[in-house]
Design a protein around this motif. Structure first.
Motif, PDB file in Angstrom:
ATOM      1  N   CYS A   1       7.824  12.175  -3.443  1.00 54.18           N
ATOM      2  CA  CYS A   1       8.129  10.861  -2.870  1.00 54.18           C
ATOM      3  C   CYS A   1       6.880  10.009  -2.742  1.00 54.18           C
ATOM      4  N   ILE A   2       7.090   8.753  -2.379  1.00 61.41           N
ATOM      5  CA  ILE A   2       5.962   7.917  -1.973  1.00 61.41           C
ATOM      6  C   ILE A   2       6.243   7.417  -0.553  1.00 61.41           C
ATOM      7  N   ALA A   3       5.183   7.159   0.172  1.00 61.88           N
ATOM      8  CA  ALA A   3       5.306   6.496   1.468  1.00 61.88           C
ATOM      9  C   ALA A   3       4.629   5.151   1.292  1.00 61.88           C
ATOM     10  N   GLU A   4       5.332   4.112   1.716  1.00 63.30           N
ATOM     11  CA  GLU A   4       4.859   2.759   1.434  1.00 63.30           C
ATOM     12  C   GLU A   4       4.727   1.981   2.741  1.00 63.30           C
TER      13      GLU A   4
ATOM     14  N   GLY B   1       0.838  -1.204   0.000  1.00 61.00           N
ATOM     15  CA  GLY B   1       0.000   0.000   0.000  1.00 61.00           C
ATOM     16  C   GLY B   1       0.869   1.248   0.000  1.00 61.00           C
ATOM     17  N   PHE B   2       0.412   2.316  -0.634  1.00 60.67           N
ATOM     18  CA  PHE B   2       1.263   3.509  -0.749  1.00 60.67           C
ATOM     19  C   PHE B   2       0.429   4.768  -0.918  1.00 60.67           C
ATOM     20  N   GLN B   3       1.109   5.886  -0.736  1.00 57.46           N
ATOM     21  CA  GLN B   3       0.513   7.175  -1.012  1.00 57.46           C
ATOM     22  C   GLN B   3       1.584   8.042  -1.669  1.00 57.46           C
ATOM     23  N   VAL B   4       1.153   8.913  -2.572  1.00 55.47           N
ATOM     24  CA  VAL B   4       2.101   9.756  -3.317  1.00 55.47           C
ATOM     25  C   VAL B   4       2.101  11.155  -2.720  1.00 55.47           C
ATOM     26  N   PHE B   5       3.286  11.754  -2.566  1.00 57.69           N
ATOM     27  CA  PHE B   5       3.394  13.118  -2.038  1.00 57.69           C
ATOM     28  C   PHE B   5       4.259  13.992  -2.947  1.00 57.69           C
ATOM     29  N   LYS B   6       3.813  15.256  -3.080  1.00 55.40           N
ATOM     30  CA  LYS B   6       4.557  16.189  -3.953  1.00 55.40           C
ATOM     31  C   LYS B   6       5.852  16.651  -3.294  1.00 55.40           C
ATOM     32  N   ASN B   7       5.835  16.730  -1.959  1.00 56.02           N
ATOM     33  CA  ASN B   7       7.012  17.230  -1.236  1.00 56.02           C
ATOM     34  C   ASN B   7       6.983  16.750   0.216  1.00 56.02           C
ATOM     35  N   LYS B   8       8.034  17.115   0.946  1.00 57.46           N
ATOM     36  CA  LYS B   8       8.184  16.674   2.334  1.00 57.46           C
ATOM     37  C   LYS B   8       7.065  17.231   3.222  1.00 57.46           C
ATOM     38  N   LYS B   9       6.686  18.480   2.942  1.00 61.67           N
ATOM     39  CA  LYS B   9       5.663  19.140   3.762  1.00 61.67           C
ATOM     40  C   LYS B   9       4.347  18.346   3.737  1.00 61.67           C
ATOM     41  N   GLN B  10       3.970  17.932   2.530  1.00 61.01           N
ATOM     42  CA  GLN B  10       2.730  17.146   2.371  1.00 61.01           C
ATOM     43  C   GLN B  10       2.793  15.840   3.162  1.00 61.01           C
ATOM     44  N   LEU B  11       3.963  15.206   3.111  1.00 63.50           N
ATOM     45  CA  LEU B  11       4.146  13.939   3.819  1.00 63.50           C
ATOM     46  C   LEU B  11       4.051  14.164   5.333  1.00 63.50           C
ATOM     47  N   LEU B  12       4.732  15.213   5.820  1.00 61.45           N
ATOM     48  CA  LEU B  12       4.699  15.521   7.260  1.00 61.45           C
ATOM     49  C   LEU B  12       3.261  15.755   7.715  1.00 61.45           C
TER      50      LEU B  12
END
Ligand code: ADP
Length: 386
Positions: free
Chosen positions: A178-181, A124-135
């Motif tokens: 990035c992606i977070a998986e 499972g994963f989610q896509v992020f445009k930048n670090k801020k979005q991920l945080l």
């Protein structure tokens, strides 16, 4: 069919590293002319191609001008200028694997999306445009520790991949798309090489098992065949075929997978080219991966992927604490062992963990080969001149 052999036909290769060099063993075997593009004037391919062009394979003009002069264009590295490949295709140059496939593979977020759209099992994963979005997503509880951070583009050999166990780890990642998986609790890391030609003929190699170096996140041993059940192996090969087919891929494709604790197969990532996990095939297979890639991109019949013997491959990487002109220590000690063949890539400089070569150990008994591989690994060392 074109006459490729002993003719003016020229195969262009983007990238002049070790994968290109080993591909050139095969073009030499078949007397096929080659041209190679690489920024490094001393790249490993330099001595084995017919024409060497110094240039950046990320640069549009360099790739376009190079591609205009060859009959079929392929690559040994996926970080090449894909816009130039697309233009060349539109102008009638045969590019294999295609620019479309490369676009999907170059960007991990697109690659993951491709698996999802084609119902291919992946973490499972989610896509992020930048670090801020991920945080922000972590703060909102959309992602909980541990998870795996992967840079969308430009990562290789474990660079651009980080296990995120806590907020401290999270702070250290760079700001990039990035992606977070989801973290996969796997039993084994496996890989399947699959080749497909333009007529749609497909072959898969036996499943290999990869053992990783715990710190460097690089493959230490590749074991063929993998020590897994037939049903897991067949499932892994089925998934690899499916991906190659869905992509309408032409050429070799390496599919890396996880075998979960419940024996499911989950795809990690893929590479559209000969791959480290297939180097064993030079000594152990009826058709090695480089010859198979050539057969596929030239639309020749594919060769047998069967193994003649069990094999273990050990990566030969630069020792920690040494940078400079390489010195290969104890080569004679390892070549005196039965079934041991070293490959030295010819890189001019060694650095800690840089891939400088590999060694294949063949034996009818895979456990004996694995034991010998450990001995080889502990004996040979790449240091630098003092
Ligand atoms: P690279 O493109 O640098 O080869 P990978 O995606 O193959 O990066 O990741 C490198 C290694 O990190 C993998 O071989 C595996 O050991 C580990 N890894 C990657 N993704 C996951 C995951 N979702 N769960 C657990 N470990 C992972």
């Amino acid at each position: 069919m074109k006459n490729y052999f002993s003719s003016s036909f020229t195969l262009g290769i983007l990238g002049g590293g070790q994968l290109g060099k080993m591909l050139l063993y095969e073009t030499r075997k078949w007397d096929i002319k080659t041209a190679v593009l690489d920024p490094d004037n001393e790249a490993p391919c330099r001595i084995a191609c017919n024409t060497f062009v110094q240039g950046d394979f990320n640069d549009f003009d360099a790739v376009y001008n190079f591609g205009k002069k060859v009959d079929v264009l392929t690559f040994e590295i996926e970080h090449v200028n894909v816009d130039a490949l697309e233009k060349l295709e539109k102008e009638g140059v045969t590019v294999y694997p295609s620019s479309q496939t490369l676009r999907i593979i170059q960007d991990k977020s697109k690659q993951k999306q491709f698996y999802k759209e084609n119902q291919i099992s992946t973490a499972g994963f989610q896509v992020f445009k930048n670090k801020k979005q991920l945080l922000q997503a972590v703060e909102n509880g959309e992602f909980t520790f541990p998870f795996v951070w992967k840079k969308s583009t430009g990562g290789y050999d474990g660079m651009g991949v980080k296990m995120i166990k806590n907020t401290e780890d999270l702070q250290q990642i760079p700001d990039a798309p990035c992606i977070a998986e989801d973290f996969v609790d796997f039993k084994n890391e496996l890989a399947v090489l699959v080749a497909r030609n333009a007529l749609g003929e497909i072959t898969t190699y036996p499943v290999v098992e990869m053992e990783f170096h715990p710190e460097a996140n690089q493959v230490e041993y590749v074991i063929c065949p993998a020590r897994i059940s037939d049903s897991v192996a067949q499932n892994a090969q089925r998934v690899a075929r499916l991906i190659s087919d869905k992509l309408q891929h032409v050429g070799l494709l390496a599919v890396e997978m996880f075998q979960t604790q419940k024996d499911e197969i989950i795809v990690n990532e893929m590479a559209p080219r000969p791959h480290n996990s297939g180097h064993y095939s030079i000594e152990a297979s009826f058709t090695n991966q480089f010859e198979q890639h050539l057969r596929a991109i030239l639309n020749l019949s594919l060769g047998s992927t069967k193994s003649k013997v069990g094999a273990v491959m050990v990566n030969l990487v630069g020792a920690e604490g040494f940078t400079g002109n390489p010195v290969y220590k104890n080569i004679n000690e390892i070549v005196s062992l039965p079934g041991v063949t070293p490959h030295i890539y010819g890189k001019k400089q060694t650095r800690p963990f840089r891939k400088m070569g590999h060694i294949t150990i063949v034996n009818q008994d895979i456990n004996k080969a694995r034991a010998l591989a450990e001995k080889v690994k502990n004996t040979i060392k790449v240091v630098s001149e003092l």
